[in-house]
Design a protein around this motif. Structure first.
Motif, PDB file in Angstrom:
ATOM      1  N   LYS A 140      42.681  31.043  25.852  1.00 29.20           N
ATOM      2  CA  LYS A 140      43.938  31.053  26.610  1.00 29.20           C
ATOM      3  C   LYS A 140      43.966  32.134  27.699  1.00 29.20           C
ATOM      4  O   LYS A 140      45.004  32.418  28.266  1.00 29.20           O
ATOM      5  N   THR A 141      42.815  32.749  27.950  1.00 23.75           N
ATOM      6  CA  THR A 141      42.757  33.780  28.983  1.00 23.75           C
ATOM      7  C   THR A 141      41.640  33.457  29.971  1.00 23.75           C
ATOM      8  O   THR A 141      40.507  33.167  29.558  1.00 23.75           O
ATOM      9  N   VAL A 142      41.983  33.507  31.267  1.00 23.80           N
ATOM     10  CA  VAL A 142      41.017  33.192  32.322  1.00 23.80           C
ATOM     11  C   VAL A 142      40.939  34.381  33.279  1.00 23.80           C
ATOM     12  O   VAL A 142      41.962  34.968  33.635  1.00 23.80           O
ATOM     13  N   VAL A 143      39.700  34.718  33.673  1.00 20.16           N
ATOM     14  CA  VAL A 143      39.476  35.852  34.578  1.00 20.16           C
ATOM     15  C   VAL A 143      38.671  35.363  35.782  1.00 20.16           C
ATOM     16  O   VAL A 143      37.748  34.557  35.634  1.00 20.16           O
ATOM     17  N   LEU A 144      39.038  35.841  36.958  1.00 24.87           N
ATOM     18  CA  LEU A 144      38.311  35.482  38.189  1.00 24.87           C
ATOM     19  C   LEU A 144      37.599  36.712  38.728  1.00 24.87           C
ATOM     20  O   LEU A 144      38.182  37.794  38.743  1.00 24.87           O
ATOM     21  N   GLY A 145      36.383  36.551  39.224  1.00 24.04           N
ATOM     22  CA  GLY A 145      35.670  37.675  39.822  1.00 24.04           C
ATOM     23  C   GLY A 145      34.749  37.200  40.932  1.00 24.04           C
ATOM     24  O   GLY A 145      34.443  36.002  41.026  1.00 24.04           O
ATOM     25  N   GLY A 146      34.300  38.127  41.795  1.00 25.09           N
ATOM     26  CA  GLY A 146      33.424  37.771  42.915  1.00 25.09           C
ATOM     27  C   GLY A 146      34.225  37.584  44.194  1.00 25.09           C
ATOM     28  O   GLY A 146      35.430  37.321  44.156  1.00 25.09           O
ATOM     29  N   GLY A 147      33.527  37.725  45.330  1.00 21.72           N
ATOM     30  CA  GLY A 147      34.180  37.720  46.639  1.00 21.72           C
ATOM     31  C   GLY A 147      35.086  36.534  46.895  1.00 21.72           C
ATOM     32  O   GLY A 147      36.162  36.683  47.492  1.00 21.72           O
ATOM     33  N   VAL A 148      34.698  35.337  46.439  1.00 19.92           N
ATOM     34  CA  VAL A 148      35.505  34.135  46.712  1.00 19.92           C
ATOM     35  C   VAL A 148      36.841  34.185  45.958  1.00 19.92           C
ATOM     36  O   VAL A 148      37.798  33.515  46.347  1.00 19.92           O
ATOM     37  N   SER A 149      36.914  34.982  44.906  1.00 17.51           N
ATOM     38  CA  SER A 149      38.193  35.040  44.167  1.00 17.51           C
ATOM     39  C   SER A 149      39.272  35.768  44.955  1.00 17.51           C
ATOM     40  O   SER A 149      40.428  35.831  44.545  1.00 17.51           O
ATOM     41  N   PRO A 208      41.630  42.243  45.873  1.00 15.32           N
ATOM     42  CA  PRO A 208      40.482  41.765  46.667  1.00 15.32           C
ATOM     43  C   PRO A 208      39.326  42.770  46.786  1.00 15.32           C
ATOM     44  O   PRO A 208      38.163  42.383  46.715  1.00 15.32           O
ATOM     45  N   ALA A 209      39.619  44.067  46.932  1.00 14.93           N
ATOM     46  CA  ALA A 209      38.528  45.049  47.090  1.00 14.93           C
ATOM     47  C   ALA A 209      37.637  45.105  45.848  1.00 14.93           C
ATOM     48  O   ALA A 209      36.448  45.400  45.946  1.00 14.93           O
ATOM     49  N   PHE A 210      38.215  44.826  44.682  1.00 12.05           N
ATOM     50  CA  PHE A 210      37.407  44.849  43.454  1.00 12.05           C
ATOM     51  C   PHE A 210      36.811  43.474  43.135  1.00 12.05           C
ATOM     52  O   PHE A 210      35.924  43.362  42.292  1.00 12.05           O
ATOM     53  N   CYS A 211      37.333  42.406  43.791  1.00 12.16           N
ATOM     54  CA  CYS A 211      36.714  41.079  43.641  1.00 12.16           C
ATOM     55  C   CYS A 211      35.370  41.075  44.362  1.00 12.16           C
ATOM     56  O   CYS A 211      34.381  40.549  43.868  1.00 12.16           O
ATOM     57  N   ILE A 231      32.467  40.080  36.282  1.00 12.18           N
ATOM     58  CA  ILE A 231      33.276  39.627  35.141  1.00 12.18           C
ATOM     59  C   ILE A 231      34.240  40.736  34.706  1.00 12.18           C
ATOM     60  O   ILE A 231      35.390  40.480  34.360  1.00 12.18           O
ATOM     61  N   LEU A 232      33.749  41.987  34.749  1.00 12.20           N
ATOM     62  CA  LEU A 232      34.534  43.108  34.213  1.00 12.20           C
ATOM     63  C   LEU A 232      35.403  43.800  35.258  1.00 12.20           C
ATOM     64  O   LEU A 232      36.177  44.695  34.919  1.00 12.20           O
ATOM     65  N   SER A 233      35.306  43.388  36.529  1.00 15.05           N
ATOM     66  CA  SER A 233      36.034  44.110  37.590  1.00 15.05           C
ATOM     67  C   SER A 233      37.535  44.140  37.328  1.00 15.05           C
ATOM     68  O   SER A 233      38.239  45.074  37.734  1.00 15.05           O
ATOM     69  N   VAL A 234      38.035  43.141  36.622  1.00 18.07           N
ATOM     70  CA  VAL A 234      39.463  43.069  36.330  1.00 18.07           C
ATOM     71  C   VAL A 234      39.923  44.240  35.439  1.00 18.07           C
ATOM     72  O   VAL A 234      41.098  44.624  35.453  1.00 18.07           O
ATOM     73  N   PHE A 235      38.983  44.850  34.719  1.00 20.13           N
ATOM     74  CA  PHE A 235      39.339  46.003  33.875  1.00 20.13           C
ATOM     75  C   PHE A 235      39.585  47.267  34.701  1.00 20.13           C
ATOM     76  O   PHE A 235      39.986  48.295  34.166  1.00 20.13           O
ATOM     77  N   LEU A 236      39.359  47.177  36.013  1.00 27.26           N
ATOM     78  CA  LEU A 236      39.697  48.304  36.891  1.00 27.26           C
ATOM     79  C   LEU A 236      41.188  48.316  37.207  1.00 27.26           C
ATOM     80  O   LEU A 236      41.704  49.258  37.782  1.00 27.26           O
ATOM     81  N   GLU A 237      41.867  47.229  36.851  1.00 26.71           N
ATOM     82  CA  GLU A 237      43.312  47.134  37.079  1.00 26.71           C
ATOM     83  C   GLU A 237      44.077  47.617  35.837  1.00 26.71           C
ATOM     84  O   GLU A 237      43.496  47.747  34.758  1.00 26.71           O
TER      85      GLU A 237
END
Ligand code: KG4
Length: 335
Positions: free
Chosen positions: A264-273, A298-301, A117-123
């Motif tokens: 109004k905010t959507v986040v994707l995580g996990g290998g399939v993303s 992709p590497a952080f998904c 869920i939080l991997s997007v915060f690495l960006e």
């Protein structure tokens, strides 16, 4: 504060060094076991644990080297506590607890799904809370309402196969190598998405749960029927039509969750993303509903230790440290 992250929940041994206060990732390394498991068409748990044993220490040393720090500079260890394969988890978890004890520093146990869920915060571009998170991997397909770095409400989950698991099983059936998701998505590029009408499991009206075993069985039945009729199977069309069915359900349910919670905010995580079609359709549907979509590279998904270090840092701020006698768990404890 420098955090050493360790991840060993399935078939990747990963380590990372993350500077929590300055929100800076200093290193992230991974040893993949795909070469070992591909001959069996899926992960063999016993082989996975043995490989983690060989890889965990070298990965940690490599992460420290790349970050240009030593063991003495690390102030916190964050390790995946679950969910995952118990034997695999135990390797990273025992290593982390022993190392923390030896160094005299705290250790936190992280739920792998919180990492996704939080991997997007690495960006660089980070979402604001609250947001709807779809986590889709080989072991999970779940929707969460993320309220903060440490508070997640589980809105829906898979009742049978996870999305990535369905991709892997369909790939195996079609004779494609493991892991199957990237192979199916490559074949799908040249296929016709409307060639075969595979079923979408919407479940009860308004349900945010998922089910992907039906579509997987439909692919099997279609494949068998073609063989019985001695008709060739158009692998590209099967991949494109199957992928479309999975993407359709994942995206519609995610947007339903967003509408229901007025988010109004959507986040994707996990290998399939990492799936390009999922990103494309989710982007289009988010735009149509006035939502902003955030997806990590992709590497952080996929599984990685950077997301575990980041999630662990936020748990530590709540003083959620591990006791030596604590154990791993196979099912997520979130929400
Ligand atoms: O998050 P992850 O690396 O490990 C787990 O925690 O499971 O996800 C691995 C899963 C596998 O099932 C793999 O086939 C799937 O993610 N995957 C994909 C793609 N890349 C990886 N599925 C569909 N399309 C992709 N491009």
């Amino acid at each position: 504060m420098l955090i050493l992250g360790i991840e060993s929940s399935c078939d990747d041994t990963a380590a990372a060094v993350y500077d929590g206060e300055n929100d800076r990732l200093l290193s992230s390394v991974l040893s993949s076991q795909h070469g070992i498991h591909s001959q069996f068409g899926g992960v063999v748990p016993e082989l996975a644990s043995r490989q983690h044993l060989k890889a965990v220490h070298p990965m940690v040393v490599e992460a420290l080297d790349r970050a240009e720090v030593g063991f003495e500079d690390i102030q916190l260890i964050a390790v995946t506590q679950g969910p995952g394969l118990i034997g695999s988890l135990l390797v990273g978890f025992s290593y982390a607890k022993a190392l923390a004890y030896r160094l005299g520093i705290p250790c936190v146990g992280v739920d792998h799904l919180a990492g996704h869920i939080l991997s997007v915060f690495l960006e660089d571009e980070k979402p604001a809370f609250p947001f709807i998170a779809l986590t889709v991997s080989g072991g999970t397909s779940s929707l969460f309402l993320a309220e903060s770095y440490t508070s997640f409400k589980h809105l829906g989950r898979t009742r049978d196969d996870a999305a990535g698991e369905a991709f892997d099983k369909v790939a195996k059936l079609l004779g494609l190598p493991y892991p199957g998701g990237p192979e199916v998505s490559k074949k799908a590029v040249n296929g016709d998405r409307d060639a075969i009408s595979f079923p979408r499991a919407w479940l009860e009206e308004d349900s945010l749960d998922f089910s992907f075993s039906g579509v997987k069985t439909a692919v099997l039945n279609y494949h068998n029927q073609c063989k019985q009729k001695k008709q060739p199977v158009n692998v590209e069309d099967v991949c494109a039509s199957f992928q479309e069915a999975v993407v359709d359900v994942l995206t519609q349910k995610t947007l339903l969750a967003a509408a229901r919670h007025r988010i109004k905010t959507v986040v994707l995580g996990g290998g399939v993303s990492a799936n390009a079609r999922l990103r494309e359709v989710m982007g289009d549907r988010c735009q149509a509903q006035g939502c902003e979509l955030f997806v990590a590279r992709p590497a952080f998904c996929a599984d990685n230790a950077a997301m575990i270090a980041l999630a662990g840092y936020h748990l530590f701020r709540l003083e959620k440290t591990l006791q030596l006698e604590e154990d791993v768990f196979s099912r997520s404890k979130l929400g």
